[in-house]
Scaffold this motif. Structure first.
Motif, PDB file in Angstrom:
ATOM      1  N   UNK A  38     -16.744  21.846 -36.950  1.00 51.74           N
ATOM      2  CA  UNK A  38     -18.175  21.732 -37.282  1.00 51.74           C
ATOM      3  C   UNK A  38     -18.745  23.084 -37.689  1.00 51.74           C
ATOM      4  N   UNK A  39     -19.443  23.097 -38.838  1.00 54.72           N
ATOM      5  CA  UNK A  39     -20.065  24.326 -39.316  1.00 54.72           C
ATOM      6  C   UNK A  39     -19.162  25.168 -40.195  1.00 54.72           C
ATOM      7  N   UNK A  57     -19.459  39.193 -36.399  1.00 51.18           N
ATOM      8  CA  UNK A  57     -20.610  39.207 -35.494  1.00 51.18           C
ATOM      9  C   UNK A  57     -21.802  38.620 -36.228  1.00 51.18           C
ATOM     10  N   UNK A  58     -22.418  37.599 -35.624  1.00 46.77           N
ATOM     11  CA  UNK A  58     -23.596  36.964 -36.205  1.00 46.77           C
ATOM     12  C   UNK A  58     -24.794  37.308 -35.317  1.00 46.77           C
ATOM     13  N   UNK A  95     -23.710  28.195 -42.784  1.00 44.29           N
ATOM     14  CA  UNK A  95     -24.953  28.822 -42.326  1.00 44.29           C
ATOM     15  C   UNK A  95     -24.639  29.409 -40.947  1.00 44.29           C
ATOM     16  N   UNK A  96     -24.307  30.685 -40.926  1.00 38.26           N
ATOM     17  CA  UNK A  96     -23.760  31.294 -39.710  1.00 38.26           C
ATOM     18  C   UNK A  96     -24.733  31.191 -38.537  1.00 38.26           C
ATOM     19  N   UNK A  97     -24.167  30.939 -37.365  1.00 33.29           N
ATOM     20  CA  UNK A  97     -24.934  30.913 -36.120  1.00 33.29           C
ATOM     21  C   UNK A  97     -24.309  31.893 -35.134  1.00 33.29           C
ATOM     22  N   UNK A  98     -25.061  32.286 -34.122  1.00 36.18           N
ATOM     23  CA  UNK A  98     -24.554  33.260 -33.148  1.00 36.18           C
ATOM     24  C   UNK A  98     -23.322  32.732 -32.410  1.00 36.18           C
ATOM     25  N   UNK A  99     -23.217  31.414 -32.286  1.00 39.00           N
ATOM     26  CA  UNK A  99     -22.057  30.824 -31.592  1.00 39.00           C
ATOM     27  C   UNK A  99     -20.773  30.970 -32.404  1.00 39.00           C
ATOM     28  N   UNK A 100     -20.907  31.384 -33.659  1.00 40.34           N
ATOM     29  CA  UNK A 100     -19.734  31.599 -34.496  1.00 40.34           C
ATOM     30  C   UNK A 100     -19.266  33.058 -34.468  1.00 40.34           C
ATOM     31  N   UNK A 111     -27.965  32.221 -40.266  1.00 41.13           N
ATOM     32  CA  UNK A 111     -28.449  31.462 -41.421  1.00 41.13           C
ATOM     33  C   UNK A 111     -27.817  31.839 -42.742  1.00 41.13           C
ATOM     34  N   UNK A 112     -27.097  32.935 -42.779  1.00 41.83           N
ATOM     35  CA  UNK A 112     -26.470  33.354 -44.041  1.00 41.83           C
ATOM     36  C   UNK A 112     -25.091  32.730 -44.174  1.00 41.83           C
ATOM     37  N   UNK A 113     -24.653  32.450 -45.397  1.00 44.54           N
ATOM     38  CA  UNK A 113     -23.291  31.956 -45.592  1.00 44.54           C
ATOM     39  C   UNK A 113     -22.304  33.112 -45.552  1.00 44.54           C
ATOM     40  N   UNK A 114     -21.118  32.828 -45.032  1.00 45.26           N
ATOM     41  CA  UNK A 114     -20.082  33.862 -44.920  1.00 45.26           C
ATOM     42  C   UNK A 114     -18.758  33.246 -45.357  1.00 45.26           C
TER      43      UNK A 114
END
Lengths: 113, 113
Positions: B62-63, B111-112, B80-85, B16-19
């Motif tokens: 996407x994303x 690592x997310x 909005x970082x997700x674990x798949x990223x 959920x955090x921006x990176x």
């Protein structure tokens, strides 16, 4: 869209044996590039092939571009431990305009001393 | 290597955090690219740039968003970082001609959680 498949995914060889990786594209390519990535490192450019049927050599490495410009191969003669790494092909489309490069999934080479 | 640096080299963040990842090059290369590398998928293009303020999407955009306000800098933002990223992200550059080889930066391991 353009797809580039690479086989095998993994290859273990005894030091001194030969190694070959194959790259196949779903569409005709304008050129193909080969890269090597050492463990923990980044991809490093090896060579580019442009012409149909082209063969290029770099010491023990032989690169070929297929007659139909849809496939390519990298052959290493008498592997050494310094050849360890992942080898990627990268193909560029041939339909005009700016063409993005599509990387193959890579072949991870392990050389057993 | 072609004077390409990436920062940070490692980052752990929460969902959920921006990176923002930064790629900086000193070679005045025209084209810049962002790739992600995941096991079994090779290198997949996220976005690329063909000049200042000129960018376009790759196959897995996407994303992600990018910006290039100066020739030397290409920023990749995960809105909005997700674990798949979770992945290793590589920046690459190409000089004037799109048909030249790509030079890769050292990579950023993200690592997310």
């Amino acid at each position: 869209g353009q797809q580039v498949m690479q086989i095998p995914q993994y290859q273990h060889v005894q030091e001194g044996e030969d190694f070959t990786t194959y790259c196949n594209s779903s569409t005709t390519l304008s050129n193909i590039q080969w890269y090597k990535q050492r463990p923990g490192g980044h991809p490093v450019f090896l060579i580019q092939l442009v012409k149909s049927g082209e063969v290029k050599k770099q010491k023990r490495l032989t690169f070929q571009f297929g007659e139909a410009k849809k496939n390519s191969s990298l052959h290493i003669t008498a592997t050494q431990t310094t050849d360890v790494g992942t080898y990627f092909c990268a193909g560029r489309g041939d339909s005009g305009g700016y063409q993005k490069v599509t990387f193959g999934t890579g072949t991870k080479l392990q050389v057993i001393p | 290597d072609a004077g390409i640096t990436q920062s940070p080299r490692h980052k752990v963040t929460e969902t959920g955090t921006p990176v923002t990842l930064r790629c900086h090059q000193t070679e005045n290369h025209r084209y810049m690219y962002w790739y992600r590398q995941d096991p079994g998928h090779g290198l997949r293009l996220i976005h690329y740039s063909y000049g200042v303020k000129d960018t376009d999407k790759g196959e897995v955009s996407d994303g992600y968003s990018v910006s290039r306000s100066k020739t030397e800098d290409f920023l990749l933002t995960l809105e909005s970082a997700t674990s798949s990223q979770t992945s290793v992200y590589f920046c690459a550059t190409t000089p004037r001609d799109q048909y030249n080889e790509q030079f890769f930066g050292p990579g950023t391991r993200l690592t997310v959680l």
